[in-house]
Design a protein around this motif. Sequence first.
Motif, short mmCIF file in Angstrom:
data_model
loop_
_atom_site.label_atom_id
_atom_site.label_comp_id
_atom_site.label_asym_id
_atom_site.label_seq_id
_atom_site.Cartn_x
_atom_site.Cartn_y
_atom_site.Cartn_z
N THR A 22 35.78 4.40 22.97
CA THR A 22 35.76 3.37 24.00
C THR A 22 36.95 2.42 23.87
O THR A 22 37.46 1.94 24.88
N SER A 23 37.39 2.18 22.66
CA SER A 23 38.57 1.33 22.47
C SER A 23 39.82 2.01 23.05
O SER A 23 40.63 1.36 23.72
N GLY A 24 39.95 3.30 22.82
CA GLY A 24 41.09 4.03 23.38
C GLY A 24 41.03 4.08 24.90
O GLY A 24 42.06 3.90 25.57
N LEU A 25 39.84 4.30 25.45
CA LEU A 25 39.70 4.31 26.92
C LEU A 25 39.95 2.94 27.51
O LEU A 25 40.46 2.82 28.64
N ALA A 83 34.33 -2.98 28.97
CA ALA A 83 34.82 -2.72 27.61
C ALA A 83 35.44 -3.97 26.99
O ALA A 83 35.35 -4.17 25.78
N GLY A 84 36.04 -4.81 27.82
CA GLY A 84 36.58 -6.07 27.31
C GLY A 84 35.49 -6.99 26.80
O GLY A 84 35.63 -7.63 25.75
N PHE A 85 34.37 -7.08 27.53
CA PHE A 85 33.24 -7.87 27.06
C PHE A 85 32.67 -7.29 25.76
O PHE A 85 32.28 -8.02 24.85
N ARG A 86 32.65 -5.97 25.66
CA ARG A 86 32.18 -5.33 24.43
C ARG A 86 33.07 -5.70 23.25
O ARG A 86 32.59 -6.02 22.17
N HIS A 87 34.39 -5.70 23.48
CA HIS A 87 35.32 -6.10 22.42
C HIS A 87 35.10 -7.55 22.03
O HIS A 87 35.13 -7.88 20.84
N LEU A 88 34.89 -8.42 23.00
CA LEU A 88 34.65 -9.83 22.69
C LEU A 88 33.37 -10.01 21.87
O LEU A 88 33.32 -10.80 20.93
#
Length: 93
Positions: A22-25, A83-88
Amino acid sequence: MNAKRPVNLNLFSIRWPITAVTSGLHRISGVVLFLCLPLMMCALQMSLTSKAEFARLQDCLSGLGGQLAVWFIATAIAYHIIAGFRHLLMDAG
């Protein structure tokens, strides 16, 4: 020293964890959005110029290619935001 270690590292044979995928995507969707930015700015400029240009933009986007482009960009935006919210959340602990 271990003499049986691999000489070439095959990245496709490694089982990546889902967080790495998911980070790569997320990075790929960011690059896609950056590359689509001129197209989106051109469409915004066309829609704000005049009624005739807006009608022309509607004609361009009403075809199959235009609908696929809008779907592709909207999907990239949605995935990038999620995915940005997941990273946060992961950074917050």
